[in-house]
Scaffold this motif. Structure first.
Motif, PDB file in Angstrom:
ATOM      1  N   ILE A  60      36.146 -53.693 -65.528  1.00 13.09           N
ATOM      2  CA  ILE A  60      36.303 -53.583 -66.972  1.00 13.09           C
ATOM      3  C   ILE A  60      37.764 -53.271 -67.258  1.00 13.09           C
ATOM      4  CG2 ILE A  60      35.594 -52.398 -69.083  1.00 13.09           C
ATOM      5  CD1 ILE A  60      33.109 -51.422 -67.540  1.00 13.09           C
ATOM      6  N   MET A  61      38.341 -54.041 -68.163  1.00 18.87           N
ATOM      7  CA  MET A  61      39.719 -53.786 -68.590  1.00 18.87           C
ATOM      8  C   MET A  61      39.640 -53.221 -70.022  1.00 18.87           C
ATOM      9  SD  MET A  61      42.955 -56.398 -68.612  1.00 18.87           S
ATOM     10  CE  MET A  61      42.427 -57.408 -69.992  1.00 18.87           C
ATOM     11  N   ALA A  69      37.913 -54.160 -75.110  1.00 15.63           N
ATOM     12  CA  ALA A  69      37.588 -54.182 -73.682  1.00 15.63           C
ATOM     13  C   ALA A  69      37.216 -55.592 -73.260  1.00 15.63           C
ATOM     14  CB  ALA A  69      36.443 -53.225 -73.377  1.00 15.63           C
ATOM     15  N   TYR A  70      37.420 -55.847 -71.992  1.00 16.88           N
ATOM     16  CA  TYR A  70      37.032 -57.109 -71.391  1.00 16.88           C
ATOM     17  C   TYR A  70      36.199 -56.788 -70.156  1.00 16.88           C
ATOM     18  CZ  TYR A  70      40.403 -59.180 -74.513  1.00 16.88           C
ATOM     19  OH  TYR A  70      41.077 -59.573 -75.644  1.00 16.88           O
ATOM     20  N   PHE A  71      34.988 -57.355 -70.123  1.00 11.37           N
ATOM     21  CA  PHE A  71      34.092 -57.186 -68.997  1.00 11.37           C
ATOM     22  C   PHE A  71      34.231 -58.422 -68.103  1.00 11.37           C
ATOM     23  CE2 PHE A  71      32.318 -54.551 -72.274  1.00 11.37           C
ATOM     24  CZ  PHE A  71      31.841 -53.443 -71.600  1.00 11.37           C
ATOM     25  N   TYR A  72      34.715 -58.213 -66.896  1.00  8.98           N
ATOM     26  CA  TYR A  72      34.876 -59.288 -65.924  1.00  8.98           C
ATOM     27  C   TYR A  72      33.734 -59.213 -64.913  1.00  8.98           C
ATOM     28  CZ  TYR A  72      39.719 -60.176 -67.390  1.00  8.98           C
ATOM     29  OH  TYR A  72      40.854 -60.502 -68.095  1.00  8.98           O
ATOM     30  N   ASP A  73      33.038 -60.333 -64.706  1.00  5.60           N
ATOM     31  CA  ASP A  73      32.014 -60.358 -63.673  1.00  5.60           C
ATOM     32  C   ASP A  73      32.677 -60.671 -62.325  1.00  5.60           C
ATOM     33  OD1 ASP A  73      32.423 -63.140 -63.563  1.00  5.60           O
ATOM     34  OD2 ASP A  73      30.591 -63.595 -64.683  1.00  5.60           O
ATOM     35  N   ALA A 112      32.840 -63.349 -60.699  1.00 10.65           N
ATOM     36  CA  ALA A 112      33.540 -64.638 -60.699  1.00 10.65           C
ATOM     37  C   ALA A 112      34.734 -64.606 -61.659  1.00 10.65           C
ATOM     38  CB  ALA A 112      32.577 -65.755 -61.116  1.00 10.65           C
ATOM     39  N   HIS A 113      35.002 -63.451 -62.229  1.00 15.07           N
ATOM     40  CA  HIS A 113      36.079 -63.190 -63.184  1.00 15.07           C
ATOM     41  C   HIS A 113      35.945 -63.974 -64.486  1.00 15.07           C
ATOM     42  CE1 HIS A 113      38.832 -61.162 -60.027  1.00 15.07           C
ATOM     43  NE2 HIS A 113      37.793 -60.440 -60.358  1.00 15.07           N
ATOM     44  N   GLN A 114      34.687 -64.325 -64.813  1.00 15.26           N
ATOM     45  CA  GLN A 114      34.393 -64.788 -66.163  1.00 15.26           C
ATOM     46  C   GLN A 114      34.376 -63.526 -67.015  1.00 15.26           C
ATOM     47  OE1 GLN A 114      34.032 -68.149 -66.910  1.00 15.26           O
ATOM     48  NE2 GLN A 114      34.770 -68.242 -64.802  1.00 15.26           N
ATOM     49  N   ARG A 115      34.968 -63.590 -68.199  1.00 15.69           N
ATOM     50  CA  ARG A 115      35.059 -62.351 -68.970  1.00 15.69           C
ATOM     51  C   ARG A 115      34.399 -62.470 -70.325  1.00 15.69           C
ATOM     52  NH1 ARG A 115      41.377 -61.712 -70.819  1.00 15.69           N
ATOM     53  NH2 ARG A 115      41.339 -63.350 -72.385  1.00 15.69           N
ATOM     54  N   ASN A 160      26.231 -54.633 -62.647  1.00 16.21           N
ATOM     55  CA  ASN A 160      27.345 -55.131 -61.837  1.00 16.21           C
ATOM     56  C   ASN A 160      27.647 -54.265 -60.627  1.00 16.21           C
ATOM     57  OD1 ASN A 160      28.680 -57.596 -63.268  1.00 16.21           O
ATOM     58  ND2 ASN A 160      28.062 -56.182 -64.885  1.00 16.21           N
ATOM     59  N   GLN A 161      26.671 -53.518 -60.155  1.00 22.45           N
ATOM     60  CA  GLN A 161      26.848 -52.751 -58.932  1.00 22.45           C
ATOM     61  C   GLN A 161      26.856 -53.698 -57.741  1.00 22.45           C
ATOM     62  OE1 GLN A 161      27.150 -49.269 -58.293  1.00 22.45           O
ATOM     63  NE2 GLN A 161      27.683 -49.354 -60.453  1.00 22.45           N
ATOM     64  N   PRO A 162      27.708 -53.429 -56.768  1.00 17.47           N
ATOM     65  CA  PRO A 162      27.686 -54.262 -55.555  1.00 17.47           C
ATOM     66  C   PRO A 162      26.319 -54.161 -54.870  1.00 17.47           C
ATOM     67  CG  PRO A 162      29.585 -52.794 -55.551  1.00 17.47           C
ATOM     68  CD  PRO A 162      28.703 -52.395 -56.701  1.00 17.47           C
TER      69      PRO A 162
END
Length: 169
Positions: free
Chosen positions: A51-52, A135-139, A141-144, A163-165
């Motif tokens: 998360i940015m 905020a930007y939520f990145y998955d 695959a870095h789709q945000r 989004n937990q590993p």
């Protein structure tokens, strides 16, 4: 003589307290955010969700959001958050103090470092005009996905749970 002793004690106390604040703040690595920084942030997180969060010291909802992030850090040990202060670099010490106040010393933190903040905002997202918090939520695959407005604790928790590993046994 008593007055001089009191003044000396006050000055000594001031220097001790300033030295303590400086040592606390020395633990924060606040990096300059410039035109190449977003790529640097993304490349450092290969296939990792994160998360940015964009914030400012003069944005009360942003400070509330920092408190939520502080709580999430205690709850989720592997939280991957990047904080970017949109404040001008002249506010460096105030930004560092805010991060310290919220115990966010270990979070990857940046501060705008361009005389034209509009250029940095456009580089982050051409559709973003500077409203905060953002905020930007990145998955992985870095789709945000962009989010304007305060992130609620529930929203942060839901994203972190989703989004937990994967757990290895």
């Amino acid at each position: 003589m008593i007055l001089k002793t009191k003044k000396l004690a006050l000055v000594t106390l001031l220097f001790i307290s300033l030295g303590w604040v400086a040592s606390v703040n020395a633990n924060i690595n606040l990096k300059p955010f410039t035109t190449g920084s977003l790529d640097q942030i993304i490349n450092a997180r290969s296939q990792q969700p994160f998360i940015m969060v964009l914030w400012s010291i003069d944005c009360p909802p942003c400070l509330k959001e920092l408190a939520h992030i502080q709580t999430m850090q205690a709850q989720f040990s592997n939280i991957n958050i990047v904080l970017i202060s949109t404040d001008p670099s002249e506010y460096y010490s105030s930004v560092v103090q805010a991060l310290s106040d919220f115990h966010l010393e270990q979070v990857d933190s940046w501060i705008f470092a361009d005389s034209l903040p509009e250029r940095l905002r456009y580089m982050i997202d051409p559709n973003w005009y500077g409203e905060l918090p953002r905020a930007y939520f990145y998955d992985s695959a870095h789709q945000r996905r962009a989010h304007s407005g305060i992130l609620t604790k529930a929203r942060l928790e839901q994203w972190l749970i989703n989004n937990q590993p994967a757990q290895t046994e």
